[in-house]
Design an enzyme around this catalytic site. Structure first.
Site, PDB file in Angstrom:
ATOM      1  N   LEU A 155      44.004  16.243  67.446  1.00  0.00           N
ATOM      2  CA  LEU A 155      43.967  15.384  68.663  1.00  0.00           C
ATOM      3  C   LEU A 155      43.106  14.100  68.334  1.00  0.00           C
ATOM      4  CD1 LEU A 155      45.010  14.680  71.332  1.00  0.00           C
ATOM      5  CD2 LEU A 155      43.213  15.885  72.530  1.00  0.00           C
ATOM      6  N   GLU A 195      40.522  11.157  67.084  1.00  0.00           N
ATOM      7  CA  GLU A 195      40.387  10.282  65.854  1.00  0.00           C
ATOM      8  C   GLU A 195      39.030   9.463  65.687  1.00  0.00           C
ATOM      9  OE1 GLU A 195      43.917   7.496  65.973  1.00  0.00           O
ATOM     10  OE2 GLU A 195      45.226   9.062  66.129  1.00  0.00           O
ATOM     11  N   PRO A 196      38.714   8.932  64.779  1.00  0.00           N
ATOM     12  CA  PRO A 196      37.585   8.308  64.635  1.00  0.00           C
ATOM     13  C   PRO A 196      37.231   7.318  66.045  1.00  0.00           C
ATOM     14  CG  PRO A 196      38.445   7.997  62.518  1.00  0.00           C
ATOM     15  CD  PRO A 196      39.555   8.510  63.440  1.00  0.00           C
ATOM     16  N   ALA A 245      39.037   7.620  68.847  1.00  0.00           N
ATOM     17  CA  ALA A 245      39.537   8.258  70.064  1.00  0.00           C
ATOM     18  C   ALA A 245      39.193   9.437  70.248  1.00  0.00           C
ATOM     19  CB  ALA A 245      41.103   8.268  69.983  1.00  0.00           C
ATOM     20  N   THR A 250      38.773  21.198  63.156  1.00  0.00           N
ATOM     21  CA  THR A 250      38.189  22.408  62.958  1.00  0.00           C
ATOM     22  C   THR A 250      39.252  23.181  62.053  1.00  0.00           C
ATOM     23  OG1 THR A 250      37.076  22.527  65.050  1.00  0.00           O
ATOM     24  CG2 THR A 250      37.431  24.451  64.121  1.00  0.00           C
ATOM     25  N   ARG A 296       7.552  43.730  70.002  1.00  0.00           N
ATOM     26  CA  ARG A 296       6.564  42.844  69.812  1.00  0.00           C
ATOM     27  C   ARG A 296       5.242  43.268  70.665  1.00  0.00           C
ATOM     28  NH1 ARG A 296       3.610  39.277  66.151  1.00  0.00           N
ATOM     29  NH2 ARG A 296       2.938  37.524  67.454  1.00  0.00           N
ATOM     30  N   GLY A 333       6.912  31.836  67.155  1.00  0.00           N
ATOM     31  CA  GLY A 333       7.042  31.340  65.748  1.00  0.00           C
ATOM     32  C   GLY A 333       8.004  31.773  65.079  1.00  0.00           C
ATOM     33  N   GLU A 362      36.272  20.122  72.565  1.00  0.00           N
ATOM     34  CA  GLU A 362      37.326  20.382  73.640  1.00  0.00           C
ATOM     35  C   GLU A 362      37.006  19.775  75.143  1.00  0.00           C
ATOM     36  OE1 GLU A 362      39.800  23.719  74.196  1.00  0.00           O
ATOM     37  OE2 GLU A 362      39.396  24.475  72.061  1.00  0.00           O
TER      38      GLU A 362
END
Length: 368
Positions: free
Chosen positions: A114, A116-117, A119, A147, A257, A330, A353
């Site tokens: 769907l 575009e560069p 859109a 994708t 931990r 860390g 999306e």
């Protein structure tokens, strides 16, 4: 039972490769093989085409459980649904049979073209054209952010058939990877979901039979938007899985931990963080599952609920993964532990999306 089955498969066959897939930015072939073997790669395909015929909630659970161990791999079932749903919703019987059968078998994947560069959020501003030539259409243009491009055999492509009509002049087509004139750009170098290739798709005089049009001419944009109503919920599921994976890891870590002579899980400040993380995840899960039920029924408020689920769950995924990194201190900031990957992977769920800003526009226009 479904959750137990997919969780066992994900932990045994997908999780062991998740770090390497991210580190090497390679397609998770092991995950694809495992999902296909378990018939979990495209569970949404109806039984009449050889699929599992899973409903929207079952599909969500599959994606959630895979995303819990590897977000990149969860895009296999998610994008197979995204790419093929336009055919399921609007395609002819012949088109469904031709393309759903190999998808169900695991012989092919399906991508969705769907954007575009120029859109993205304004998808109706697309420039890719499809010109009728006898009983064929000739497609020219560039699609971006696709994708699994290059890995998928099939592509649902939106293209302009009548430039005078803006969104009502857009039609949908199935393009095959093997069609002459189809090529792909280099994989994008991304922050996260590195195991899922994102590439441009180039259409250079791609000539396809007219019967590969999905639905009537000019209905492509409506089909694209209808598709997103359903598939935004799969992104919510992906976000949910990432968040759950981060919480599960952090919860185990803080119990082991020790500082000041006791596990850091005994400190109230840590407990409050975990409580907030779990509460937000559960809220996101309820919203996502309810939206999946609405998707299955085709409820009138699906547009609002799908946008709400995607927006909320992805915001939660970002918050929870950032907190998981904090809980590991860390160590959380290093690639030796999975939470930094989960934090990077979570970010895209707020963007693709439809960005979460666009989701809020969608919600505002469709207030229940």
């Amino acid at each position: 039972m479904l959750r137990d089955a997919i969780r066992s498969l994900a932990e045994a066959k997908i999780a062991p490769y998740a770090a390497a897939v991210d580190e090497e930015a390679r397609f998770p072939q092991e995950a694809l093989n495992a999902l296909v073997a378990g018939d979990l790669h495209a569970v949404h395909v109806p039984e009449e085409y050889g699929g599992a015929g899973a409903d929207a909630l079952a599909t969500v659970i599959v994606i959630e459980e895979v995303a819990r161990v590897c977000a990149s791999s969860s895009l296999i079932p998610a994008v197979n649904k995204l790419g093929s749903l336009p055919v399921i919703l609007s395609g002819s019987q012949d088109l469904k049979k031709k393309y759903m059968t190999p998808l169900a078998k695991g012989d092919a994947m399906f991508s969705y073209c769907l954007s575009e560069p120029d859109a993205g959020s304004d998808a109706a501003g697309m420039k890719t054209k499809a010109v009728r030539d006898g009983d064929h259409y000739v497609l020219n243009g560039v699609k971006r952010w696709i994708t699994n491009a290059g890995e998928s055999e099939y592509y649902t492509v939106m293209a302009v058939t009548d430039p005078t009509k803006r969104s009502k002049g857009i039609s949908a087509f199935v393009v095959e990877k093997s069609d002459e004139g189809v090529s792909f750009g280099a994989p994008e170098k991304k922050l996260g979901i590195k195991g899922s290739p994102t590439r441009e798709v180039y259409l250079d005089n791609v000539r396809i039979p007219a019967d590969r049009m999905i639905g009537e001419e000019g209905t492509g944009f409506a089909t694209a938007m209808k598709t997103l109503d359903h598939t935004r919920i799969t992104i919510a599921a992906q976000a949910l899985g990432i968040a759950q994976g981060a919480l599960d890891y952090a919860k185990g870590y803080v119990q082991e931990r020790k500082q000041f002579g006791k596990p850091i899980a005994d400190f109230q400040g840590i407990q409050f963080m975990l409580a907030d993380m779990a509460m937000k995840i559960e809220a996101a899960r309820q919203l996502t599952y309810a939206a999946a039920a609405k998707s299955e029924r085709g409820d009138s408020d699906l547009t609002f609920q799908g946008a709400a689920a995607k927006c909320f769950a992805s915001d939660v995924a970002m918050e929870v993964t950032v907190d998981a990194v904090q809980l590991l201190g860390g160590y959380g900031y290093t690639r030796d532990y999975p939470v930094e990957r989960m934090m990077r992977d979570a970010k895209i769920t707020q963007i693709y999306e439809g960005t979460n800003q666009v989701q809020r526009i969608v919600m505002a226009r469709n207030l229940p």
